[in-house]
Design an enzyme around this catalytic site. Structure first.
Site, short mmCIF file in Angstrom:
data_model
loop_
_atom_site.label_atom_id
_atom_site.label_comp_id
_atom_site.label_asym_id
_atom_site.label_seq_id
_atom_site.Cartn_x
_atom_site.Cartn_y
_atom_site.Cartn_z
N SER A 78 0.63 -0.82 -0.24
CA SER A 78 -0.34 0.28 0.16
C SER A 78 0.59 1.15 -0.03
O SER A 78 2.42 1.16 0.32
CB SER A 78 -1.40 -0.30 1.40
OG SER A 78 -0.38 0.20 2.28
N LYS A 79 0.24 2.62 -0.30
CA LYS A 79 1.60 3.49 -0.86
C LYS A 79 1.19 4.61 0.30
O LYS A 79 2.28 4.76 1.25
CB LYS A 79 0.28 4.86 -1.53
CG LYS A 79 -0.22 4.25 -2.81
CD LYS A 79 -1.14 4.85 -3.19
CE LYS A 79 -1.29 4.00 -4.30
NZ LYS A 79 -2.52 5.14 -5.75
N ARG A 80 0.83 3.58 1.83
CA ARG A 80 0.96 4.19 3.09
C ARG A 80 2.58 3.57 3.59
O ARG A 80 2.92 4.04 4.37
CB ARG A 80 0.30 3.85 3.82
CG ARG A 80 -1.23 4.26 3.84
CD ARG A 80 -2.79 3.82 5.05
NE ARG A 80 -2.37 4.48 6.22
CZ ARG A 80 -2.34 3.98 7.03
NH1 ARG A 80 -1.86 2.83 6.87
NH2 ARG A 80 -2.11 4.98 7.93
N ASP A 81 2.45 2.30 3.18
CA ASP A 81 3.57 1.58 4.00
C ASP A 81 5.14 2.33 3.31
O ASP A 81 6.22 1.11 2.98
CB ASP A 81 3.80 0.41 4.21
CG ASP A 81 3.81 -0.92 2.59
OD1 ASP A 81 5.41 -1.67 3.34
OD2 ASP A 81 3.40 -0.04 2.13
N GLY A 82 5.71 3.03 2.69
CA GLY A 82 6.21 3.63 2.56
C GLY A 82 6.71 4.33 0.74
O GLY A 82 5.38 4.09 0.36
#
Length: 480
Positions: free
Chosen positions: A249-253
């Site tokens: 996901s775009k959230r994890d890095g």
RNA sequence: GGCCCCAUCGUCUAGAGGCCUAGGACAGCGGCUUUUCAAGCCGCCAACGCGGGUUCGAAUCCCACUGGGGUCACCA
């Protein structure tokens, strides 16, 4: 053979999308077909206008050019779904007229309640098709009463089997199939409808996409049958996960292509690395250019297991490509990197940039070069001395770094200012004083850069120039 | 939870019944080189999830189990 990449503009192009685009591109190239780019912007709420441009930029940076579609044009204009609403509505109307679709008036909340009730009964929720389908008059009446009206597709109660080039034969049992929405209350089509209609109208014959669609492909199959569209080839790709095994996901890095570009990666390396996630050419071969891939790619060598995105391996690929690409190409990429980053390095001086590239041989990313040489182009008083470095190489010991610097000053004032001459001068100084090179080069580095890391000392001083070198040494001595 | 899919070193993977005492690459560890970092070179560690079958023979075929993922949205 025509393939397509059909992203929705909800953010940046991430590595998963990039791989899908790459494989579709390769498939078309390999088979002498065409590769099409279409934008699936049917979600008004999540749509981001600038995302389209970003996706286009990223695809271009990767070198994945398309033959038809957005910006390129073609026989099926326009290539943005938000501009094709009439087409979708016409197809929906056709289904309504044929009794293959019907109006439904439940609100989102009502549907949620129905789902919860089904869950409480431990049953799978399936939308209950009414015995008598609502008429268009009834639908209009509902709209007038302020209700949300959608259109659902009449799904035949039969098993659906698809032939997938990667996963083989996959069957979805009839019991799992229910009437899904094809036209939203806001008049926009859902993904399934728009996607199927466009693929058919645009002549797409081969569909490669992420495995998350495999369990939903039955919708597309049924829709195509009802609309009289021919069946395309299907090929689902194993997913790319993060190192924890969770969906990327775009959230994890920063898994956006653009983030790697900004971080100083080469498109060759990113492409090469991504191509090997879920696919390989067989044997031990790993280093592959886009041209190589165009010759080798085929769905027959696709895997079925999800891959984890290992940044360490990407870094290694980048290091390798950086070491082997022609200097002209590196220069071009380096300038691109500099244009995207704020560094003191003069981006307009090609000769200087080439020197940096050579002097930093072995660099892993362009960011390494910037980190290693940026201070050389900053103002003489704009860098700080790393306390640990000062302690270790300048102030410690009897014959300490400071004294070496002091002794070196007169010689440097008179030196020939080329890397080789400076190197020779320092070596001579070492011999005369029975010192190791480390005892001389390191104090100089710290004096001149504030850290113990820089290119070879001769190169470092040559790059800096005599005046700045001397000024920095004096400044260092002064703050002792 | 229902359904679908998957299963080789920590990671990406090679392997399509005997060529496997399972190969390569990354990471890790050790060493070499050395004016720093990076790079480079050499070496080491490390896997067929478990249990049944089939077969003279299974990482490769079948079944069950376990584990993982996906999907069940008016998101794509």
């Amino acid at each position: 053979m025509k393939t397509r990449f059909a992203p929705s503009p909800t953010g940046y192009l991430h590595v998963g999308g990039a791989r899908t685009a790459l494989f579709n591109y390769l498939m078309a190239r390999r088979r002498g077909g065409r590769f099409l780019l279409r934008i699936e912007d049917t979600d008004v709420a999540r749509h981001q206008e600038d995302a389209i441009d970003k996706i286009v930029q990223d695809l271009r940076w990767l070198g994945l050019n398309w033959d038809e579609g957005l910006e390129a044009g073609g026989p099926a204009e326009p290539y943005r779904q938000s501009q094709r609403l009439d087409i979708y509505r016409a197809h929906v109307q056709k289904l309504l007229d044929a009794g293959q679709a019907y109006y439904a008036m439940e609100s989102t909340q009502e549907l949620e309640t129905m789902r919860e009730a089904a869950a409480a009964r431990k049953e799978a929720f399936k939308y209950p098709r009414p015995a008598a389908l609502p008429t268009s008059e009834q639908a209009q009446a509902a709209r007038d009463a302020g209700r949300e009206v959608v259109v659902r597709f009449v799904c035949p109660a039969e098993d659906v089997t698809i032939q997938d080039d990667a996963f083989g034969s996959v069957t979805m049992p009839a019991a799992e199939i229910d009437d899904f929405i094809i036209l939203k209350a806001d008049g926009y089509p859902t993904y399934h409808l728009a996607n199927v209609v466009d693929d058919a109208l645009m002549g797409v014959t081969y569909i490669m996409r992420g495995q998350e669609f495999l369990a939903q492909t039955w919708r597309h199959v049924l829709l195509r049958r009802a609309l009289g569209f021919a069946e395309p080839g299907y090929c689902h790709l194993p997913l790319i996960m993060d190192m924890q095994g969770r969906k990327l996901s775009k959230r994890d890095g920063d898994v956006e292509v653009h983030a790697f570009r900004v971080a100083g990666y080469l498109s060759e390396a990113l492409l090469n690395f991504i191509a090997l996630l879920g696919w390989n050419p067989g044997g031990d071969r790993e280093k592959l250019s886009l041209a190589d891939l165009e010759q080798l790619f085929g769905p027959d060598r696709l895997g079925k297991t999800n891959a984890k995105f290992d940044r360490d391996k990407l870094l290694a690929f980048n290091t390798d490509w950086a070491a082997t690409l022609p200097e002209d190409r590196l220069l071009e990429a380096f300038k691109d990197f500099l244009s995207l980053n704020d560094t003191p390095i003069p981006a307009g001086d090609d000769d200087l940039l080439r020197t940096l590239l050579r002097v930093c041989k072995g660099f892993r990313t362009f960011a390494d070069i910037a980190a290693k040489t940026g201070v050389l182009f900053a103002p003489d008083d704009a860098y700080a001395y790393d306390p640990k470095a000062v302690e270790k190489v300048l102030s410690k010991g009897e014959r300490n770094g400071y004294s070496v610097l002091g002794d070196l000053l007169p010689a440097l004032e008179a030196a020939d200012w080329t890397p080789a001459a400076l190197e020779d001068l320092l070596k001579g100084f070492c011999e005369k004083n029975a010192l190791g090179m480390g005892k001389v080069a390191q104090p100089l580095r710290v004096a001149v850069t504030g850290t113990t890391v820089s290119p070879a000392i001769g190169e470092t001083l040559a790059l800096l120039g005599r005046a700045k070198t001397l000024a920095r040494i004096r400044r260092c001595l002064a703050q002792r």
